[in-house]
Every structure is written in C-alpha cells, then in structure tokens.
Design a protein around this motif. Structure first.
Motif, PDB file in Angstrom:
ATOM      1  N   TYR A  53     -11.424   4.050   4.310  1.00 41.95           N
ATOM      2  CA  TYR A  53     -10.830   3.807   5.632  1.00 41.95           C
ATOM      3  C   TYR A  53      -9.871   4.955   5.902  1.00 41.95           C
ATOM      4  CZ  TYR A  53     -13.085  -0.628   5.831  1.00 41.95           C
ATOM      5  OH  TYR A  53     -14.059  -1.567   5.882  1.00 41.95           O
ATOM      6  N   LEU A  62       0.835  -1.212   0.000  1.00 42.34           N
ATOM      7  CA  LEU A  62       0.000   0.000   0.000  1.00 42.34           C
ATOM      8  C   LEU A  62       0.869   1.261   0.000  1.00 42.34           C
ATOM      9  CD1 LEU A  62      -2.742  -1.137   2.549  1.00 42.34           C
ATOM     10  CD2 LEU A  62      -2.874  -1.108   0.045  1.00 42.34           C
ATOM     11  N   PRO A  63       0.322   2.356  -0.554  1.00 45.66           N
ATOM     12  CA  PRO A  63       1.130   3.581  -0.692  1.00 45.66           C
ATOM     13  C   PRO A  63       1.455   4.302   0.622  1.00 45.66           C
ATOM     14  CG  PRO A  63      -0.746   3.576  -2.212  1.00 45.66           C
ATOM     15  CD  PRO A  63      -0.954   2.447  -1.262  1.00 45.66           C
ATOM     16  N   PHE A 106      -7.159  -0.231   6.439  1.00 43.55           N
ATOM     17  CA  PHE A 106      -7.604  -0.918   5.224  1.00 43.55           C
ATOM     18  C   PHE A 106      -6.923  -2.290   5.111  1.00 43.55           C
ATOM     19  CE2 PHE A 106      -6.937  -1.713   0.631  1.00 43.55           C
ATOM     20  CZ  PHE A 106      -8.260  -1.840   0.238  1.00 43.55           C
ATOM     21  N   ASN A 150      -2.423   7.307   3.514  1.00 45.62           N
ATOM     22  CA  ASN A 150      -3.618   7.541   4.346  1.00 45.62           C
ATOM     23  C   ASN A 150      -4.592   8.521   3.689  1.00 45.62           C
ATOM     24  OD1 ASN A 150      -2.449   5.861   6.255  1.00 45.62           O
ATOM     25  ND2 ASN A 150      -1.452   7.563   7.310  1.00 45.62           N
ATOM     26  N   CYS A 151      -4.779   8.374   2.383  1.00 50.18           N
ATOM     27  CA  CYS A 151      -5.613   9.333   1.659  1.00 50.18           C
ATOM     28  C   CYS A 151      -7.110   9.156   1.926  1.00 50.18           C
ATOM     29  CB  CYS A 151      -5.349   9.217   0.157  1.00 50.18           C
ATOM     30  SG  CYS A 151      -5.946   7.651  -0.525  1.00 50.18           S
ATOM     31  N   ASP A 173      -9.219   7.240   0.277  1.00 55.47           N
ATOM     32  CA  ASP A 173     -10.043   6.943  -0.901  1.00 55.47           C
ATOM     33  C   ASP A 173     -10.711   5.564  -0.828  1.00 55.47           C
ATOM     34  OD1 ASP A 173      -9.362   9.364  -1.908  1.00 55.47           O
ATOM     35  OD2 ASP A 173      -7.873   8.622  -3.357  1.00 55.47           O
ATOM     36  N   CYS A 229      -8.539  -0.086  -2.937  1.00 60.12           N
ATOM     37  CA  CYS A 229      -7.500   0.960  -2.943  1.00 60.12           C
ATOM     38  C   CYS A 229      -7.220   1.261  -4.414  1.00 60.12           C
ATOM     39  CB  CYS A 229      -6.218   0.508  -2.254  1.00 60.12           C
ATOM     40  SG  CYS A 229      -4.870   1.707  -2.500  1.00 60.12           S
ATOM     41  N   PRO A 230      -7.585   2.423  -4.889  1.00 63.12           N
ATOM     42  CA  PRO A 230      -7.466   2.708  -6.325  1.00 63.12           C
ATOM     43  C   PRO A 230      -6.042   3.093  -6.741  1.00 63.12           C
ATOM     44  CG  PRO A 230      -8.500   4.562  -5.201  1.00 63.12           C
ATOM     45  CD  PRO A 230      -8.206   3.540  -4.144  1.00 63.12           C
ATOM     46  N   THR A 250      -6.992   5.131   7.341  1.00 67.68           N
ATOM     47  CA  THR A 250      -5.553   4.899   7.198  1.00 67.68           C
ATOM     48  C   THR A 250      -5.315   3.643   6.364  1.00 67.68           C
ATOM     49  OG1 THR A 250      -5.477   3.515   9.171  1.00 67.68           O
ATOM     50  CG2 THR A 250      -5.058   5.876   9.498  1.00 67.68           C
ATOM     51  N   CYS A 251      -4.115   3.564   5.807  1.00 63.61           N
ATOM     52  CA  CYS A 251      -3.755   2.377   5.026  1.00 63.61           C
ATOM     53  C   CYS A 251      -3.698   1.139   5.922  1.00 63.61           C
ATOM     54  CB  CYS A 251      -2.396   2.577   4.359  1.00 63.61           C
ATOM     55  SG  CYS A 251      -2.388   3.905   3.149  1.00 63.61           S
TER      56      CYS A 251
HETATM   57  S1  SF4 Z   1      -6.993   4.268  -0.668  1.00 66.05           S
HETATM   58 FE1  SF4 Z   1      -6.790   3.499   1.410  1.00 66.05          FE
HETATM   59  S2  SF4 Z   1      -5.228   1.970   1.315  1.00 66.05           S
HETATM   60 FE2  SF4 Z   1      -5.108   3.115  -0.571  1.00 66.05          FE
HETATM   61  S3  SF4 Z   1      -3.582   4.680  -0.139  1.00 66.05           S
HETATM   62 FE3  SF4 Z   1      -5.531   5.568   0.351  1.00 66.05          FE
HETATM   63  S4  SF4 Z   1      -5.856   5.139   2.556  1.00 66.05           S
HETATM   64 FE4  SF4 Z   1      -4.191   3.842   1.816  1.00 66.05          FE
END
Ligand code: SF4
Length: 273
Positions: A23, A13-14, A29, A17-18, A20, A43-44, A25-26
């Motif tokens: 959730y 995962l990137p 997710f 914590n975007c 998208d 996660c796009p 935080t990564c």
């Molecule tokens: S979409 Fe979710 S998992 Fe993917 S980078 Fe963003 S917060 Fe992290």
C-alpha cells in the motif's frame, strides 16, 4: 481497547510510507486492516509483541463488527440461510421441485435453474460444476426455499402492477429490465428469439395476438415467466414495448424482491452476447 484507523496509524505503524505492505501509505494500510481484515503482519516493520497484542484487539473488534466495511450481500446471505435453516433438503423436492441426489454422502437437491441446474446442499448452493453461486443468487434461491409452497402454477398470467405492494418496484422493473431489453432488441426480433431459445425459452408467439415475440421461461419449476415483446412499428406509430408476466401463484413462491431478482437475471441472460 479497540483500534481505529487513526489509532493504528498514529500509535502502531511506523508512518514511513515505505510501501513494503503493497500500500502506498501507512494510513491506507491501516484502513484496510481495520475495515477489511487485511492482515496486520503484512507490515514487516512491527515487532512481534506489538503485533500479537494488536491482533488480539483486532480480533475482538472484528467479532463485534466494529468499523468493518459492510458487505450487504454477505449479510443478506446469512439472513436468508438462517431463514431456510429449518427446511429439510429431503422435503424440498415435494415443495419446490427438483430431485434428491447424494452429494458427498449427504442428501442434496438438484434443481432446474434457468437453462441449467443447481445443487442445493445443507451448507451451500452450487452450479453443476460444483462452483458456488454468487451470494445474491444464493439469497434468491434460499428465499424461494423458505417461501416456496406446494402450490402449482395455474397458467393465469399477471403483470407486476397487478400484484399488491409493488408500486415501488414498478419503476425499477422499467429501468432495469424493460428499457434495457427494448434497447437491446429494438428491430431485432429474430435475435431476441434466438437468445430466448438458447436459454431454454419456449416460443409462444402464436398464442398472443399482435405481439412480435412471446416466450415462456421456467427459471425454477414453480416460477414460470412469460416475456412479451412488441417491436416498434413506424407505419402504425407504435413504440416498442416489452413486458414480463408472472403466474398468478408466484407470490406463493417468491417475495417481491426475489421477483425483481428473477426478472433482472432473465434480462442478463437474454442480453449476454
Ligand atoms: S509496510 Fe506499509 S504500513 Fe508498514 S511502514 Fe511501510 S507503508 Fe507503513
């Protein structure tokens, strides 16, 4: 190689914590993907070949049950279904009661169940509106199907304490069935009677001396239960009490866990406003 939450978070995962994926935080997710089979593609921000590779690894670990969150109801249902798998629907009516009908071209059993009816097919158990019963309720019915003999109730009643191997359940019966029922119906005998009649109980108050109310229930054809209530008597100094009694043959039809389930279900039905 299996993907743990930390592997997924740190290596795949990137870590931006975007949000998208819906959730915050990564890591949150990643935890949902690993333990609850949440789709990784939500996660796009993953490139397709990474996504494809990870999905293969995840499928393998899901199949092994690795790191998956346990679902006790689901596990119990799988076990109960396997146990009942050798039973033929066509033989069921003679053993546990009910009647055979056709459902979507196959035989099914229409079984009286508390104040309603359920439909048992080869693959599932539904209410009469064709909505699946919840998993624990299905486990209860499958257990009855597996265990239910052809013995008929005798009309001799026994308390839980009189059945063998029930010591560990007596506390539970008090805490989860008797005390909540006493709390709900203390000083409200008429309300108890009204609720009991509404869910199919038959008034037997006149058959049991000194009680305030007694009701006969037939949750399933061969598993009758008697509820006896003594309301508080301030003049005589008696506290309220309530007892469930089971036909002496009940252990031919239900194991002890299932007797507890039946008791709690009856309590729920009585207490619903
Ligand atoms: S979409 Fe979710 S998992 Fe993917 S980078 Fe963003 S917060 Fe992290």
């Amino acid at each position: 190689m299996a993907l743990s939450v930390v592997d997924l978070y740190k290596k795949i995962l990137p870590q931006t914590n975007c949000g998208d994926c819906n959730y915050p935080t990564c890591i949150a997710f990643a935890s949902m993907v690993v333990s609850e089979k949440h789709p990784l593609k939500n996660c796009p921000h993953l490139v397709q070949d990474v996504l494809d590779r990870c999905e293969i690894e995840l499928e393998e670990q899901y199949a092994e049950g690795k790191w998956l969150k346990k679902d006790p109801a689901k596990d119990a249902l799988i076990w109960a279904k396997e146990r009942a798998a050798s039973m033929k629907i066509s033989d069921m009516a003679a053993r546990i009661g009910g009647e055979i009908l056709l459902h979507e071209g196959s035989e099914a059993l229409l079984l009286p169940y508390f104040n309603d009816k359920i439909i048992i097919t080869d693959s599932t158990i539904m209410d009469k509106d064709l909505v699946e019963l919840n998993q624990w309720e299905q486990v209860f019915v499958y257990n009855h199907m597996s265990q239910g003999g052809s013995v008929y109730p005798t009309g001799n009643w026994k308390g839980l304490v009189e059945f063998p191997n029930t010591i560990s359940k007596q506390k539970s019966m008090k805490a989860h069935v008797e005390v909540p029922l006493i709390d709900r119906f203390l000083g409200k005998v008429d309300e108890l009677k009204e609720r009991a009649l509404k869910i199919g109980g038959i008034d037997r108050t006149d058959k049991i001396a000194t009680c305030s109310a007694a009701f006969f229930f037939q949750p399933m054809p061969k598993t009758p239960v008697m509820l006896i209530f003594w309301d508080e008597s301030i003049d005589d100094g008696f506290d309220a009490d309530i007892k469930l009694q089971f036909d002496e043959t009940i252990t031919e039809h239900l194991d002890i866990e299932s007797m507890m389930f039946l008791s709690e279900r009856l309590r729920q039905l009585l207490c619903v406003v």
